[in-house]
Design a protein around this motif. Sequence first.
Motif, PDB file in Angstrom:
ATOM      1  N   LEU A   1       0.831  -1.201   0.000  1.00 53.15           N
ATOM      2  CA  LEU A   1       0.000   0.000   0.000  1.00 53.15           C
ATOM      3  C   LEU A   1       0.873   1.263   0.000  1.00 53.15           C
ATOM      4  CD1 LEU A   1      -2.867   1.011   0.046  1.00 53.15           C
ATOM      5  CD2 LEU A   1      -2.882   0.729   2.519  1.00 53.15           C
ATOM      6  N   ILE A   2       1.904   1.283   0.828  1.00 50.71           N
ATOM      7  CA  ILE A   2       2.825   2.429   0.868  1.00 50.71           C
ATOM      8  C   ILE A   2       3.511   2.580  -0.489  1.00 50.71           C
ATOM      9  CG2 ILE A   2       4.983   3.284   1.884  1.00 50.71           C
ATOM     10  CD1 ILE A   2       3.996   1.867   4.535  1.00 50.71           C
ATOM     11  N   PHE A   3       3.992   1.466  -1.044  1.00 48.94           N
ATOM     12  CA  PHE A   3       4.655   1.491  -2.353  1.00 48.94           C
ATOM     13  C   PHE A   3       3.708   2.058  -3.406  1.00 48.94           C
ATOM     14  CE2 PHE A   3       5.933  -0.225  -6.413  1.00 48.94           C
ATOM     15  CZ  PHE A   3       7.316  -0.161  -6.393  1.00 48.94           C
ATOM     16  N   HIS A   4       2.462   1.597  -3.381  1.00 51.48           N
ATOM     17  CA  HIS A   4       1.454   2.065  -4.334  1.00 51.48           C
ATOM     18  C   HIS A   4       1.263   3.586  -4.229  1.00 51.48           C
ATOM     19  CE1 HIS A   4      -2.217   2.238  -6.686  1.00 51.48           C
ATOM     20  NE2 HIS A   4      -2.845   2.765  -5.656  1.00 51.48           N
TER      21      HIS A   4
ATOM     22  N   GLY B   1       2.646   8.781  -6.634  1.00 44.22           N
ATOM     23  CA  GLY B   1       3.405  10.009  -6.461  1.00 44.22           C
ATOM     24  C   GLY B   1       3.108  10.803  -5.206  1.00 44.22           C
ATOM     25  N   PHE B   2       2.575  10.159  -4.185  1.00 45.74           N
ATOM     26  CA  PHE B   2       2.314  10.851  -2.924  1.00 45.74           C
ATOM     27  C   PHE B   2       3.636  11.213  -2.252  1.00 45.74           C
ATOM     28  CE2 PHE B   2      -1.871   9.431  -3.546  1.00 45.74           C
ATOM     29  CZ  PHE B   2      -2.710   9.807  -2.510  1.00 45.74           C
ATOM     30  N   THR B   3       3.658  12.332  -1.521  1.00 47.94           N
ATOM     31  CA  THR B   3       4.781  12.613  -0.629  1.00 47.94           C
ATOM     32  C   THR B   3       4.628  11.689   0.574  1.00 47.94           C
ATOM     33  OG1 THR B   3       3.557  14.261   0.647  1.00 47.94           O
ATOM     34  CG2 THR B   3       4.826  15.061  -1.276  1.00 47.94           C
ATOM     35  N   LEU B   4       5.681  11.562   1.374  1.00 49.86           N
ATOM     36  CA  LEU B   4       5.572  10.718   2.566  1.00 49.86           C
ATOM     37  C   LEU B   4       4.485  11.244   3.499  1.00 49.86           C
ATOM     38  CD1 LEU B   4       9.278   9.851   3.450  1.00 49.86           C
ATOM     39  CD2 LEU B   4       7.591   8.465   2.262  1.00 49.86           C
ATOM     40  N   GLU B   5       4.462  12.557   3.694  1.00 50.79           N
ATOM     41  CA  GLU B   5       3.435  13.144   4.571  1.00 50.79           C
ATOM     42  C   GLU B   5       2.047  12.917   3.988  1.00 50.79           C
ATOM     43  OE1 GLU B   5       3.793  14.218   7.680  1.00 50.79           O
ATOM     44  OE2 GLU B   5       5.870  13.614   7.389  1.00 50.79           O
ATOM     45  N   GLY B   6       1.921  13.070   2.678  1.00 48.86           N
ATOM     46  CA  GLY B   6       0.638  12.830   2.028  1.00 48.86           C
ATOM     47  C   GLY B   6       0.190  11.391   2.182  1.00 48.86           C
ATOM     48  N   ALA B   7       1.127  10.471   2.040  1.00 48.65           N
ATOM     49  CA  ALA B   7       0.801   9.049   2.191  1.00 48.65           C
ATOM     50  C   ALA B   7       0.394   8.749   3.635  1.00 48.65           C
ATOM     51  CB  ALA B   7       1.992   8.190   1.777  1.00 48.65           C
ATOM     52  N   LYS B   8       1.111   9.327   4.602  1.00 49.87           N
ATOM     53  CA  LYS B   8       0.762   9.109   6.023  1.00 49.87           C
ATOM     54  C   LYS B   8      -0.649   9.604   6.307  1.00 49.87           C
ATOM     55  CE  LYS B   8       5.458   9.664   7.688  1.00 49.87           C
ATOM     56  NZ  LYS B   8       6.367  10.519   8.451  1.00 49.87           N
ATOM     57  N   THR B   9      -0.951  10.800   5.826  1.00 48.95           N
ATOM     58  CA  THR B   9      -2.280  11.381   6.034  1.00 48.95           C
ATOM     59  C   THR B   9      -3.343  10.515   5.370  1.00 48.95           C
ATOM     60  OG1 THR B   9      -1.336  13.592   6.096  1.00 48.95           O
ATOM     61  CG2 THR B   9      -3.695  13.445   5.676  1.00 48.95           C
ATOM     62  N   HIS B  10      -3.079  10.115   4.146  1.00 46.12           N
ATOM     63  CA  HIS B  10      -4.021   9.284   3.392  1.00 46.12           C
ATOM     64  C   HIS B  10      -4.288   7.969   4.132  1.00 46.12           C
ATOM     65  CE1 HIS B  10      -6.117   8.289  -0.338  1.00 46.12           C
ATOM     66  NE2 HIS B  10      -5.599   7.075  -0.245  1.00 46.12           N
ATOM     67  N   LEU B  11      -3.234   7.357   4.649  1.00 45.66           N
ATOM     68  CA  LEU B  11      -3.386   6.094   5.372  1.00 45.66           C
ATOM     69  C   LEU B  11      -4.179   6.283   6.656  1.00 45.66           C
ATOM     70  CD1 LEU B  11       0.187   4.645   4.873  1.00 45.66           C
ATOM     71  CD2 LEU B  11      -1.932   3.737   3.910  1.00 45.66           C
ATOM     72  N   LYS B  12      -3.923   7.360   7.372  1.00 44.54           N
ATOM     73  CA  LYS B  12      -4.633   7.600   8.633  1.00 44.54           C
ATOM     74  C   LYS B  12      -6.107   7.892   8.390  1.00 44.54           C
ATOM     75  CE  LYS B  12      -0.913   9.038  11.621  1.00 44.54           C
ATOM     76  NZ  LYS B  12       0.244   9.841  11.361  1.00 44.54           N
ATOM     77  N   GLU B  13      -6.393   8.693   7.357  1.00 43.99           N
ATOM     78  CA  GLU B  13      -7.774   9.128   7.124  1.00 43.99           C
ATOM     79  C   GLU B  13      -8.643   8.049   6.489  1.00 43.99           C
ATOM     80  OE1 GLU B  13      -7.464  12.709   4.876  1.00 43.99           O
ATOM     81  OE2 GLU B  13      -6.887  13.900   6.612  1.00 43.99           O
TER      82      GLU B  13
END
Length: 110
Positions: free
Chosen positions: A60-63, A69-81
């Motif tokens: 999921l993180i790799f995707h 093209g998510f930033t790390l912060e964007g990916a973290k936020t996306h995963l949490k939300e």
Amino acid sequence: MHIDLSPDKRYYSIGEVAKAFDVNASLIRFWDNEFDILKPKKNAKGNRMFTPEDIKNLQLIFHLVKERGFTLEGAKTHLKEGQKKTLDKFEIISKLERIKLQLTNIKNEL
């Protein structure tokens, strides 16, 4: 990026994981430090041992980071939300890709 999750195998070494994702082990270690959803066990030598659940989260993180093209912060936020919704969509996409591959193979055999 594909790793076969063997029902017999409970843990994967960082080397196996890095090879499956075609990335350096250092990136897997970095993501492990950055993303709370990754919780690999450590063996007596201190080496990370990833569970099938960790592998799914890494996919999921790799995707998100490498393919979308998510930033790390964007990916973290996306995963949490929306972790459940994102995971469901990712699993659907993965299943559809496998079906497409099977259908292509059948077509080529005709």
